[in-house]
Structures are given as structure tokens and as C-alpha cells.
Design a protein around this motif. Structure first.
Motif, PDB file in Angstrom:
ATOM      1  N   LEU A 211       0.744   4.745   1.036  1.00  8.76           N
ATOM      2  CA  LEU A 211       1.406   3.725   1.849  1.00  8.76           C
ATOM      3  C   LEU A 211       0.488   2.549   2.145  1.00  8.76           C
ATOM      4  CD1 LEU A 211       3.355   5.995   4.353  1.00  8.76           C
ATOM      5  CD2 LEU A 211       4.337   4.527   2.570  1.00  8.76           C
ATOM      6  N   SER A 212      -0.815   2.792   2.214  1.00 11.07           N
ATOM      7  CA  SER A 212      -1.765   1.711   2.451  1.00 11.07           C
ATOM      8  C   SER A 212      -1.733   0.703   1.307  1.00 11.07           C
ATOM      9  CB  SER A 212      -3.180   2.266   2.625  1.00 11.07           C
ATOM     10  OG  SER A 212      -4.140   1.228   2.722  1.00 11.07           O
ATOM     11  N   LYS A 214       0.931   0.163  -0.659  1.00 10.14           N
ATOM     12  CA  LYS A 214       2.264  -0.420  -0.808  1.00 10.14           C
ATOM     13  C   LYS A 214       2.741  -1.173   0.442  1.00 10.14           C
ATOM     14  CE  LYS A 214       3.684   3.052  -4.174  1.00 10.14           C
ATOM     15  NZ  LYS A 214       4.650   4.123  -4.507  1.00 10.14           N
ATOM     16  N   SER A 215       1.981  -1.125   1.511  1.00  7.09           N
ATOM     17  CA  SER A 215       2.364  -1.824   2.755  1.00  7.09           C
ATOM     18  C   SER A 215       1.235  -2.754   3.168  1.00  7.09           C
ATOM     19  CB  SER A 215       2.661  -0.811   3.866  1.00  7.09           C
ATOM     20  OG  SER A 215       3.686   0.077   3.483  1.00  7.09           O
ATOM     21  N   GLU A 217       1.125  -5.180   5.210  1.00  8.78           N
ATOM     22  CA  GLU A 217       1.046  -5.466   6.648  1.00  8.78           C
ATOM     23  C   GLU A 217       0.438  -4.326   7.432  1.00  8.78           C
ATOM     24  OE1 GLU A 217       4.972  -3.570   5.726  1.00  8.78           O
ATOM     25  OE2 GLU A 217       3.718  -5.135   4.854  1.00  8.78           O
ATOM     26  N   GLN A 219      -1.783  -2.022   5.885  1.00 10.45           N
ATOM     27  CA  GLN A 219      -2.786  -1.466   4.974  1.00 10.45           C
ATOM     28  C   GLN A 219      -4.004  -0.940   5.727  1.00 10.45           C
ATOM     29  OE1 GLN A 219      -4.166  -4.297   2.086  1.00 10.45           O
ATOM     30  NE2 GLN A 219      -5.352  -2.743   0.930  1.00 10.45           N
TER      31      GLN A 219
END
Length: 381
Positions: A211-212, A214-215, A217, A219
Motif C-alpha cells: 500500500l505504501s 500504491k498510495s 498520499e 506512503q
């Protein structure tokens, strides 16, 4: 030539006088010479090798004496009267023939040899059977005496040998073993649950890391949590190594060292029961009359009592020694394992990774790297 002889014999008439002598015919001498040649060319009845077979049987190609007699009696020969003789002297033709010695059948010798070999071979088997029977007999008598002694002790009628100090130590050992088994069961449960926790932390760290990336904002936040879970997973694997070492040591102490001592204790208790059974048997015989019938029984009972007493005392000494060494070994092992368990748990939950690794080095606990390949079967041996 034989056809001519038989033809002459069939057409001749022999005159028998009152004194048993037959009248001489012109051709008597020539006919008698021909018959003698036939008899010479025939089988020699003195040769016992032609007589074969047993129980009245004849070999192939051999003519039985009864057959020869019937054929000779059926032929009316001019010299038959002289050979047969008169009824007064009681002689016949076959009484004048040489007697044939009948050989005993060889099969009887074979049967005797086989019977002797069977008897010789059956001797070791008979000895083994007698030995096994004696063992079963002794076992049966011993079991009966011990069962009788055990029942009398349960109902409070018989006396038993008691070593208060030793039996107290045995009872303490059994109670200690039950408590250590409980600690072993709980430690294994802790290992199972903690292993599941470590696997969950690893999966959670991988999810945060994904998720870090792919995100954008979030990360940084996902990155912190991913690093924390990975660190906890690494420390958890280190703690698992310490706990597994603790469980392995407790298992060896409980299921090998203590179990070996308890096995010796079981042998000692069986020896104590046998000793009391033969002691009671000897006491009952000593209370009875002493006569030629009972004296051998008393002597035998005294010998058996001495044997079982020696066995009982030897096993009691073995139990005492093993209990002493077990106590020393238990203290030494548990002192090391409890210190390891305490330091590892404290360092893990304090988050002190350096102290946790130092604890494993102190107690020589080696961890297998998670990324290492499985060793070959040769290395595992």
C-alpha cells in the motif's frame, strides 16, 4: 529240444511197483540227461540275489517258488516217482531241492535308519520344549504368588516392606513430572500461538509495504508501519528460536530423563512385590511342621527368598542413585532454561533487539535464517 522232451513225457506211461520203484524204460537215461541240462541252464536257486522284495512280493522276471512247484508237479515225468519218493519216507521233490535263504527287505534297514535319524533330530526339539515348559511353569508360579500378595495387601491382610524415605522421594518425582508436563504443554501452546502471530505480522508488513507504493498520499505512514511489522517479525522469529529450545530441553527432561528413572522405579516396585510374596511364603512354611516332606520345600523357599531379596536391594540402590542424579540434572537444566526464557521474553517485549540476540548467543541457540534453503538429507543425518 524242450518240445520233444515234453512230448515224450506226455506219451509215456510209468508203472509204479508196490515197493515204490518205477520200471525203467529204454529212453530213461537220455531223457534224464536232457532234463538235467534244462535245470542247469535255469536260474540257480542258491543265488540269493535273485530273491527280492519283501512281504511276499517278487521282482519282475523272477519266478516264485510256488509257481515252479506247480509247473513241475503238473508234468508227468518218468523220473518224478524216484525224485518224489514214496509216502513212507515222507520226502518230496522240493524237499530235495537246495533251500533258498530269503534276504530281509532292505526297506526295513531304511526304516530303521530313518527312525534313528528322526529320534536323533527330535532330541534337541524335545529339550527346547522342556526348557520352555519350565519357563512357563516358573512364570505361572511367580505370577500366582505375586497376585496373591497384591490382593492380600489391597485388603489389608498381608504385610508389605516399606521404605518411607525412598517412597516419599518417588512420590515427589511423580508429582514433579506431572507439573513439568503441564509446563511443557503450555509452552508448546505458546509456541504455536506465537508462530501464528509472527506469520500474521509478516503478512501485515507485506500488505503495508504494498500500500505504501500504491498510495502516494499515505506512503510515509504505510512505510513506518511496514518497517515496524518487519522488525517485530524478525524479533519474533528470534524469540521463537529461544522458546523452541526451551520446549526441547523440557521435553528431554520429562520424557527421557524422568521417564527412565520412573521405569527403574517400576522394576523396583515389582521386585518389592516379589520379595514380599516369597517372604510370606517362607514365613508360612516356617510356621508349619518340619518333617521329611516339608524340609525340602523350606530349603527351596529359603533359596528363592534370598534371590528375590538380593534383587530387591539391588534395585532399591539403583533407584536411590538415579533419584539423586536426576535431581542434580533437573536443577542444572532448569536453571539454564528458565534464565534463557526470562531474558528472551523480557528483551522481546522491551523491544531490545540487541539484548535478545545477545541472549541467544549466551545460551548457544542457533537460528536458521528464514531465506536459507532446506538442508540436504545428508546434512540432516
Amino acid at each position: 529240444m524242450s518240445d520233444g522232451i515234453m512230448g515224450k513225457a506226455a506219451t509215456m506211461e510209468i508203472t509204479i511197483h508196490s515197493n515204490g520203484d518205477s520200471a525203467q524204460l529204454p529212453e530213461d537215461d537220455s531223457l534224464e540227461q536232457d532234463l538235467q541240462q534244462v535245470m542247469v541252464s535255469g536260474p540257480n536257486l542258491n543265488e540269493t540275489s535273485i530273491v527280492s522284495g519283501g512281504y511276499g512280493g517278487t521282482a519282475e522276471g523272477i519266478i516264485a517258488s510256488g509257481t515252479i512247484k506247480a509247473k513241475l508237479e503238473a508234468v508227468d515225468l518218468p523220473w518224478k516217482q524216484r525224485a518224489v519218493g514214496s509216502p513212507k519216507d515222507g520226502k518230496s521233490f522240493f524237499n530235495l531241492l537246495p533251500k533258498v535263504r530269503i534276504c530281509k527287505p532292505r526297506s526295513s534297514n531304511v526304516h530303521q535308519t530313518q527312525s534313528h535319524s528322526v529320534t536323533a533330530s527330535s532330541e534337541p526339539a524335545r529339550g527346547i520344549a522342556v526348557e520352555k515348559f519350565d519357563v512357563v511353569k516358573k512364570w505361572g508360579i511367580n505370577t500366582y504368588k505375586c497376585t496373591k500378595q497384591l490382593i492380600s495387601e489391597r485388603f489389608g491382610r498381608g504385610s508389605r516392606t516399606v521404605d518411607l524415605e525412598l517412597e516419599a522421594q518417588i512420590e515427589v518425582l511423580r508429582d514433579t513430572k506431572r507439573k513439568y508436563e503441564n509446563v511443557l504443554r503450555l509452552s508448546r501452546a505458546l509456541t504455536t500461538h506465537f508462530y501464528s502471530l509472527v506469520q500474521t505480522q509478516r503478512a501485515l508488513g507485506e500488505a503495508f509495504s504494498d500500500l505504501s507504493q500504491k498510495s502516494p498520499e499515505l506512503q510515509e505512514e504505510f512505510g513506518y508501519n511496514a518497517e515496524t511489522q518487519k522488525l517485530l517479525c524478525k524479533n519474533g522469529e528470534t524469540l521463537l528460536g529461544a522458546v523452541n529450545f526451551f520446549v526441547s530441553s523440557i521435553n528431554t527432561l520429562v520424557n527421557k530423563t524422568m521417564e527412565d528413572t520412573l521405569l527403574t522405579i517400576k522394576l523396583f516396585e515389582n521386585a518389592r512385590l516379589e520379595y514380599d510374596a516369597y517372604r510370606t511364603d517362607l514365613e508360612e512354611l516356617n510356621l508349619g511342621p518340619r518333617d521329611p516332606v516339608t524340609l525340602p520345600k523350606i530349603d527351596l523357599a529359603q533359596q528363592l527368598y534370598a534371590v528375590h531379596k538380593e534383587k530387591y536391594e539391588r534395585l532399591r540402590s539403583d533407584v536411590t542413585i538415579k533419584l539423586k542424579f536426576l535431581e542434580e540434572n533437573k536443577v542444572k537444566v532448569m536453571h539454564k532454561q528458565l534464565l534463557l526464557f526470562h531474558n528472551a521474553i523480557s528483551a522481546y517485549f522491551a523491544g531490545n533487539q540487541q539484548q535478545l540476540e545477545q541472549t541467544l548467543k549466551q545460551f548457544n541457540v542457533k537460528l536458521k535464517a528464514p531465506s536459507s534453503e532446506k538442508p540436504s538429507w545428508l546434512e540432516e543425518q
